[in-house]
Design an enzyme around this catalytic site. Structure first.
Site, PDB file in Angstrom:
ATOM      1  N   ALA A  10       5.232  -1.211   1.048  1.00  0.00           N
ATOM      2  CA  ALA A  10       4.111  -1.351   0.424  1.00  0.00           C
ATOM      3  C   ALA A  10       4.091   0.425  -0.701  1.00  0.00           C
ATOM      4  O   ALA A  10       4.457   1.146   0.677  1.00  0.00           O
ATOM      5  CB  ALA A  10       2.982  -1.271   0.676  1.00  0.00           C
ATOM      6  N   MET A  11       4.752   0.782  -1.422  1.00  0.00           N
ATOM      7  CA  MET A  11       5.339   1.676  -1.779  1.00  0.00           C
ATOM      8  C   MET A  11       4.615   2.405  -2.610  1.00  0.00           C
ATOM      9  O   MET A  11       4.079   1.269  -4.155  1.00  0.00           O
ATOM     10  CB  MET A  11       6.254   1.869  -2.598  1.00  0.00           C
ATOM     11  CG  MET A  11       8.024   1.159  -2.226  1.00  0.00           C
ATOM     12  SD  MET A  11       8.475   2.867  -0.936  1.00  0.00           S
ATOM     13  CE  MET A  11       8.890   4.834  -1.634  1.00  0.00           C
ATOM     14  N   GLY A  14       2.849   7.887  -2.399  1.00  0.00           N
ATOM     15  CA  GLY A  14       3.094   9.236  -1.441  1.00  0.00           C
ATOM     16  C   GLY A  14       3.302   9.911  -0.171  1.00  0.00           C
ATOM     17  O   GLY A  14       4.505   8.512  -0.540  1.00  0.00           O
ATOM     18  N   VAL A  15       2.981  10.552   0.652  1.00  0.00           N
ATOM     19  CA  VAL A  15       4.027  11.311   1.544  1.00  0.00           C
ATOM     20  C   VAL A  15       3.985   9.806   2.618  1.00  0.00           C
ATOM     21  O   VAL A  15       5.044   9.746   3.003  1.00  0.00           O
ATOM     22  CB  VAL A  15       3.386  12.224   1.844  1.00  0.00           C
ATOM     23  CG1 VAL A  15       2.153  11.730   2.519  1.00  0.00           C
ATOM     24  CG2 VAL A  15       4.617  12.438   2.942  1.00  0.00           C
ATOM     25  N   ASP A  16       2.597   9.417   3.142  1.00  0.00           N
ATOM     26  CA  ASP A  16       2.877   7.799   3.884  1.00  0.00           C
ATOM     27  C   ASP A  16       4.124   7.458   4.201  1.00  0.00           C
ATOM     28  O   ASP A  16       4.755   6.670   4.807  1.00  0.00           O
ATOM     29  CB  ASP A  16       1.785   8.163   3.960  1.00  0.00           C
ATOM     30  CG  ASP A  16       1.292   9.475   5.410  1.00  0.00           C
ATOM     31  OD1 ASP A  16       1.509   9.908   5.428  1.00  0.00           O
ATOM     32  OD2 ASP A  16      -0.224   9.110   4.370  1.00  0.00           O
ATOM     33  N   SER A  17       4.151   6.088   2.596  1.00  0.00           N
ATOM     34  CA  SER A  17       5.084   5.638   1.818  1.00  0.00           C
ATOM     35  C   SER A  17       6.287   5.722   2.195  1.00  0.00           C
ATOM     36  O   SER A  17       7.360   4.348   3.182  1.00  0.00           O
ATOM     37  CB  SER A  17       4.620   4.548   1.009  1.00  0.00           C
ATOM     38  OG  SER A  17       4.491   5.208  -0.160  1.00  0.00           O
ATOM     39  N   MET A  36       2.988  -1.244  -6.361  1.00  0.00           N
ATOM     40  CA  MET A  36       1.074  -2.009  -6.556  1.00  0.00           C
ATOM     41  C   MET A  36       0.969  -1.312  -7.775  1.00  0.00           C
ATOM     42  O   MET A  36      -0.055  -0.747  -7.505  1.00  0.00           O
ATOM     43  CB  MET A  36       0.529  -2.778  -5.573  1.00  0.00           C
ATOM     44  CG  MET A  36       1.051  -3.467  -4.597  1.00  0.00           C
ATOM     45  SD  MET A  36       0.285  -4.255  -3.611  1.00  0.00           S
ATOM     46  CE  MET A  36       0.279  -2.878  -2.333  1.00  0.00           C
ATOM     47  N   CYS A 101      -9.746  -4.645  -0.436  1.00  0.00           N
ATOM     48  CA  CYS A 101      -8.428  -3.816  -1.108  1.00  0.00           C
ATOM     49  C   CYS A 101      -7.389  -4.685  -0.051  1.00  0.00           C
ATOM     50  O   CYS A 101      -6.421  -5.043   0.022  1.00  0.00           O
ATOM     51  CB  CYS A 101      -8.060  -2.554  -1.734  1.00  0.00           C
ATOM     52  SG  CYS A 101      -6.940  -2.539  -2.409  1.00  0.00           S
ATOM     53  N   GLY A 126       2.492   2.198   4.949  1.00  0.00           N
ATOM     54  CA  GLY A 126       2.722   3.765   5.492  1.00  0.00           C
ATOM     55  C   GLY A 126       1.575   3.812   6.483  1.00  0.00           C
ATOM     56  O   GLY A 126       0.177   5.253   6.873  1.00  0.00           O
ATOM     57  N   CYS A 222     -10.257   2.516  -3.559  1.00  0.00           N
ATOM     58  CA  CYS A 222      -8.910   1.931  -3.356  1.00  0.00           C
ATOM     59  C   CYS A 222      -7.975   1.969  -4.512  1.00  0.00           C
ATOM     60  O   CYS A 222      -8.883   0.887  -5.655  1.00  0.00           O
ATOM     61  CB  CYS A 222      -9.140   1.167  -2.483  1.00  0.00           C
ATOM     62  SG  CYS A 222      -7.815   0.281  -2.722  1.00  0.00           S
TER      63      CYS A 222
END
Length: 416
Positions: A10-11, A14-17, A36, A101, A126, A222
């Site tokens: 899941a992208m 952001g930096v985490d994903s 998404m 969510c 992420g 969210c």
């Protein structure tokens, strides 16, 4: 050459994903990035802020030579998350759309899309969280469609996958994952489980992900983002003006635009008042919002709450709780608060009572009570009932302590 496992990540842009996708590629998996879209901002401002996030996610996938897809869950988000949010606010509660969510969108619709449509062996996000499975075990799990019956087959033997806090306790996100299904958890990888946020940023910098590194942390509702909450909610709910009423003496202090724009514990912005007042209670039948003059007013302090039917991540309550109907553990109802020791009582209908040793500030109906045993997140239940406040108990005791001659001077708090 061995079989290359397919992971759908899941992208978010952001930096985490982004770093999660990078780490999965380094582990040798075939990775597909999916963005998404769950909220249509064109409806409000004519500008779609999610387009920038989508572009950023696509750029990372291109840099990593990964396939990229977009999927829309705008309708699903509206019907399964946002409509619930509006309904809860109208009932005087304060919902948590981030938990819902994850439950309905990311770990149901997105998970099924990854497995059924894209043919993934596993999905990844992420989140800063970890499970009891090693990565290799994730790929040994077979996908099983959700059960149509209420109860699990008594002869089905499955070792439950546990959800644990990530290594970075300050960024731990198990609170937001506390309602996800066991089946989705079985097929999920959390590449950031053993990393700190600072180290993730370092990896992103070394990978030249500058376009995601400079972005602010996503905050707010969210997929909707940061907004002026009062203005935003009044776009969807009709204003219902009412009075701010002092909980101490019943004096009308000012007017608000609707009880659903306010939550327990927040500062009430009352015109003409020099000192700060805080929301301590709401009466949706009269529209009155009760306020107190201090942030830790005794009308905000409670030590007991009840949830609806509790969602256990392992699908069943801990054995200790089943045997004795009572268990010592920790809980929180806000991801920013520290874990608090509590005693949990299991009810016959599957709900739980949570009791803390010291009264807590602003326990709030509609929020989720999330339980922990050690570093394991056990699950959560929506708060539907609160015990009496310290203020109510004090007023009741004062009434009892009154002598017959003094009774006329005592004013017990009315039962709402």
């Amino acid at each position: 050459m061995g079989l290359v496992r397919h992971v759908v990540c899941a992208m978010s842009g952001g930096v985490d994903s982004s770093v999660s996708a990078l780490l999965l590629k380094r582990m040798g998996y075939h990775v597909t990035g999916v963005f998404m879209k769950n909220w249509d901002t064109h409806d409000e401002r004519g500008v779609c802020s999610s387009e920038k996030d989508c572009e950023d996610a696509y750029k990372v996938c291109k840099m990593l030579d990964m396939p990229f897809h977009q999927v829309s869950y705008v309708k699903e988000y509206w019907h399964e998350v946002f409509s619930n949010l509006l309904s809860e606010y109208e009932k005087g509660r304060t919902p948590n759309p981030d938990i819902l969510c994850n439950k309905h969108i990311k770990f149901k619709h997105f998970y099924q899309y990854a497995v059924n449509t894209l043919g993934a062996d596993a999905m990844a996000t992420g989140h800063y969280a970890r499970t009891s499975q090693e990565d290799e075990e994730v790929f040994q799990q077979k996908y099983t469609p959700p059960r149509r019956t209420l109860f699990r087959d008594r002869f089905e033997i499955r070792k439950a996958v546990r959800l644990y806090q990530g290594a970075d306790r300050l960024k731990d996100q198990t609170f937001f994952l506390s309602q996800i299904s066991q089946d989705a958890l079985r097929h999920t990888l959390f590449p950031l489980s053993g990393l700190t946020k600072d180290f993730v940023k370092k990896i992103a910098a070394e990978a030249s992900f500058q376009h995601v590194l400079k972005k602010k942390e996503s905050m707010g509702i969210c997929f909707i983002g940061e907004r002026n909450f009062e203005e935003f909610i009044l776009e969807y709910l009709e204003p219902k003006p009412g009075n701010y009423v002092s909980v101490d003496d019943g004096k009308i202090m000012g007017q608000h635009k609707g009880w659903f724009t306010l939550t327990l514990g927040q500062r009430a912005r009352i015109g003409g008042q020099k000192d700060a007042w805080f929301v301590v209670d709401k009466d949706i039948t009269t529209g009155d919002v009760f306020v107190g003059p201090t942030t830790n007013h005794s009308a905000l302090l409670r030590d007991t709450l009840q949830t609806d039917r509790f969602h256990w991540i392992a699908e069943e309550p801990p054995l200790e709780l089943i045997r004795t109907q009572m268990m010592e553990c920790h809980f929180c109802f806000n991801n920013r608060m520290p874990l608090t020791p509590c005693t949990v009582t299991l009810n016959l209908d599957g709900s739980v009572w949570v009791m803390v040793k010291q009264p807590m500030r602003a326990l709030t109906p509609g929020q989720f009570a999330v339980l922990y045993k050690g570093d394991e997140c056990l699950g959560s239940g929506k708060i539907i009932l609160l015990g009496p406040t310290k203020y109510t108990l004090q007023r009741g005791q004062n009434w009892i302590d009154c002598t017959p001659k003094e009774t006329s001077h005592c004013h017990p708090e009315p039962i709402s």
